[in-house]
Design a protein around this motif. Structure first.
Motif, PDB file in Angstrom:
ATOM      1  N   GLN A 113      87.571  34.421 -30.421  1.00  0.00           N
ATOM      2  CA  GLN A 113      87.124  33.257 -29.668  1.00  0.00           C
ATOM      3  C   GLN A 113      85.607  33.176 -29.742  1.00  0.00           C
ATOM      4  O   GLN A 113      84.917  34.186 -29.836  1.00  0.00           O
ATOM      5  CB  GLN A 113      87.583  33.354 -28.217  1.00  0.00           C
ATOM      6  N   GLY A 114      85.065  31.993 -29.696  1.00  0.00           N
ATOM      7  CA  GLY A 114      83.616  31.832 -29.747  1.00  0.00           C
ATOM      8  C   GLY A 114      83.094  31.950 -31.157  1.00  0.00           C
ATOM      9  O   GLY A 114      83.747  31.550 -32.130  1.00  0.00           O
ATOM     10  N   CYS A 115      81.912  32.518 -31.302  1.00  0.00           N
ATOM     11  CA  CYS A 115      81.272  32.640 -32.618  1.00  0.00           C
ATOM     12  C   CYS A 115      81.946  33.731 -33.440  1.00  0.00           C
ATOM     13  O   CYS A 115      82.098  34.857 -32.971  1.00  0.00           O
ATOM     14  CB  CYS A 115      79.792  32.971 -32.438  1.00  0.00           C
ATOM     15  N   ARG A 157      79.976  36.997 -33.716  1.00  0.00           N
ATOM     16  CA  ARG A 157      79.511  37.572 -32.461  1.00  0.00           C
ATOM     17  C   ARG A 157      79.581  39.090 -32.415  1.00  0.00           C
ATOM     18  O   ARG A 157      78.657  39.752 -31.937  1.00  0.00           O
ATOM     19  CB  ARG A 157      80.332  36.973 -31.314  1.00  0.00           C
ATOM     20  N   ASP A 217      76.726  35.819 -23.626  1.00  0.00           N
ATOM     21  CA  ASP A 217      78.000  35.388 -23.044  1.00  0.00           C
ATOM     22  C   ASP A 217      78.470  34.064 -23.627  1.00  0.00           C
ATOM     23  O   ASP A 217      79.679  33.833 -23.788  1.00  0.00           O
ATOM     24  CB  ASP A 217      77.866  35.277 -21.519  1.00  0.00           C
ATOM     25  N   ARG A 218      77.562  33.156 -23.910  1.00  0.00           N
ATOM     26  CA  ARG A 218      77.943  31.868 -24.474  1.00  0.00           C
ATOM     27  C   ARG A 218      78.600  32.044 -25.838  1.00  0.00           C
ATOM     28  O   ARG A 218      79.566  31.341 -26.165  1.00  0.00           O
ATOM     29  CB  ARG A 218      76.713  30.964 -24.586  1.00  0.00           C
ATOM     30  N   CYS A 219      78.088  32.976 -26.628  1.00  0.00           N
ATOM     31  CA  CYS A 219      78.635  33.220 -27.968  1.00  0.00           C
ATOM     32  C   CYS A 219      80.075  33.719 -27.904  1.00  0.00           C
ATOM     33  O   CYS A 219      80.832  33.560 -28.863  1.00  0.00           O
ATOM     34  CB  CYS A 219      77.772  34.232 -28.718  1.00  0.00           C
ATOM     35  N   VAL A 246      82.438  32.666 -25.874  1.00  0.00           N
ATOM     36  CA  VAL A 246      83.429  31.665 -25.461  1.00  0.00           C
ATOM     37  C   VAL A 246      83.299  30.330 -26.196  1.00  0.00           C
ATOM     38  O   VAL A 246      84.259  29.560 -26.271  1.00  0.00           O
ATOM     39  CB  VAL A 246      83.343  31.409 -23.941  1.00  0.00           C
ATOM     40  N   GLU A 247      82.131  30.048 -26.750  1.00  0.00           N
ATOM     41  CA  GLU A 247      81.889  28.737 -27.374  1.00  0.00           C
ATOM     42  C   GLU A 247      81.535  28.901 -28.848  1.00  0.00           C
ATOM     43  O   GLU A 247      80.579  29.612 -29.180  1.00  0.00           O
ATOM     44  CB  GLU A 247      80.760  28.007 -26.640  1.00  0.00           C
ATOM     45  N   ARG A 248      82.294  28.253 -29.708  1.00  0.00           N
ATOM     46  CA  ARG A 248      82.007  28.329 -31.145  1.00  0.00           C
ATOM     47  C   ARG A 248      80.845  27.402 -31.494  1.00  0.00           C
ATOM     48  O   ARG A 248      80.885  26.205 -31.173  1.00  0.00           O
ATOM     49  CB  ARG A 248      83.240  27.948 -31.962  1.00  0.00           C
ATOM     50  N   PRO A 249      79.808  27.911 -32.143  1.00  0.00           N
ATOM     51  CA  PRO A 249      78.666  27.051 -32.495  1.00  0.00           C
ATOM     52  C   PRO A 249      79.025  26.063 -33.602  1.00  0.00           C
ATOM     53  O   PRO A 249      79.869  26.349 -34.449  1.00  0.00           O
ATOM     54  CB  PRO A 249      77.606  28.050 -32.970  1.00  0.00           C
ATOM     55  N   HIS A 309      74.053  29.710 -31.691  1.00  0.00           N
ATOM     56  CA  HIS A 309      73.539  29.446 -30.353  1.00  0.00           C
ATOM     57  C   HIS A 309      72.151  30.042 -30.162  1.00  0.00           C
ATOM     58  O   HIS A 309      71.305  29.454 -29.469  1.00  0.00           O
ATOM     59  CB  HIS A 309      74.485  30.030 -29.301  1.00  0.00           C
TER      60      HIS A 309
END
Length: 344
Positions: free
Chosen positions: A300-302, A305, A313-315, A317-320, A334
């Protein structure tokens, strides 16, 4: 006029995905999980949401480590594989949904050079037969003499003696075979060449000869290249622009000079740091640590990562998504977006 042609997209790849099923049949999909029977379908996520465009007359290089989806992209563009999602547009026409018959006119415009010159030529066919077959198939109106003249002309253009035509592939070296494979691609007068690591199986002393041959053909015939490689020194010599892939996703897209002068994505920096340089001022080699993710269970996410020192933390959960930079490059990171990585 030349600059205008260079800026016109010849090929457009939009949100391209390719997944390969690992489980075939009902019984292979049945799993026992915590005492309960469940049905699960495992897949290899080879290409994940890739968006690219290739301009006329350029050489776009796709780089990345083994297993990142480079060759899968080449085969999807060539029509040897069907995408799971997304689209491929050639000269304004979507081609990934065409039937084999509808795809035939594009086979003449698009040709592929494979990695292994020892496997890409039929051992039971002479060189003359191997080169004559595509000419007859795509130019049925040519006379027998016209076909022979075309084969001779192309053989000479790649430095292959026409007197070798009656010989079989096993009588040639690897470099000679790859020249013949290039000649076979050029016999139908294509405008777009997909080269899947065409020099990786050759001796270093022969690689430069084959690269120079391809560059000469690009100038003389106005070719456009999609060039797949893992050798960044080749990219610097051959490429107009570079797309860096990791786990089937785009990390960075930039023109060659900008990428080598100012790489932005942490993965791109690690790749470039591994290129040997005769320079005391060259940056130290960046060692990637952490767990290497698997394309079967995409993180999940990047995707980068787990090996990135700048991940937060953003990396997780969120895919750039690729974002434009002031120098014209695209970077999916990110840390770059939030200015947590120092750039030139």
């Amino acid at each position: 006029m030349k600059n205008e042609m260079t800026q016109t997209p010849l090929l457009q790849i939009d949100a391209l995905e390719k997944r390969f099923a690992l489980d075939h049949g009902f019984l292979e999909t049945v799993k026992l999980r915590k005492g309960r029977i469940r049905r699960e379908k495992r897949e290899v996520h080879a290409v994940n949401g890739l968006t690219l465009d290739i301009k006329r007359g350029e050489a776009l290089c796709i780089v990345g480590e083994s297993g990142c989806g480079k060759s899968t992209v080449a085969r999807l563009v060539a029509g040897l594989l069907n995408p799971s999602n997304g689209s491929i547009t050639y000269d304004g026409k979507r081609i990934d949904t065409l039937t084999r018959r509808e795809m035939l006119p594009y086979r003449r415009k698009m040709q592929m050079i494979f990695q292994n010159p020892y496997a890409s030529l039929n051992p039971r066919m002479t060189i003359e037969q191997a080169l004559t077959e595509p000419v007859k198939h795509h130019h049925p109106d040519l006379s027998a003499q016209g076909v022979r003249d075309k084969v001779v002309e192309v053989m000479r253009s790649v430095g292959v003696d026409p007197a070798w035509a009656p010989r079989y592939p096993h009588e040639f070296s690897g470099g000679q075979r790859q020249r013949i494979a290039i000649a076979r691609a050029l016999t139908v007068d294509p405008e777009f060449i997909i080269a899947d690591e065409p020099i990786s199986a050759l001796d270093v002393s022969i690689q430069a000869q084959v690269l120079n041959l391809m560059l000469e053909a690009q100038v003389e015939r106005g070719l456009t290249y999609l060039f797949i490689t893992h050798d960044l020194s080749v990219v610097q010599h051959f490429g107009t622009r570079v797309a860096v892939l990791y786990l089937g996703t785009l990390c960075e897209l930039s023109d060659t000079a900008t990428l080598f002068a100012n790489p932005k994505h942490p993965y791109t920096r690690a790749l470039l740091s591994a290129v040997p340089k005769l320079d005391d001022q060259a940056p130290n080699h960046i060692r990637l640590r952490g767990e290497i993710p698997t394309p079967i269970d995409m993180p999940q996410g990047c995707p980068f990562r787990s090996r990135c020192t700048y991940a937060n933390d953003r990396c997780a959960v969120e895919r750039p998504v690729p974002a434009p930079q002031p120098d014209g490059s695209l970077v999916a990171c990110h840390a770059v977006e939030e200015d947590r990585i120092e750039t030139v």
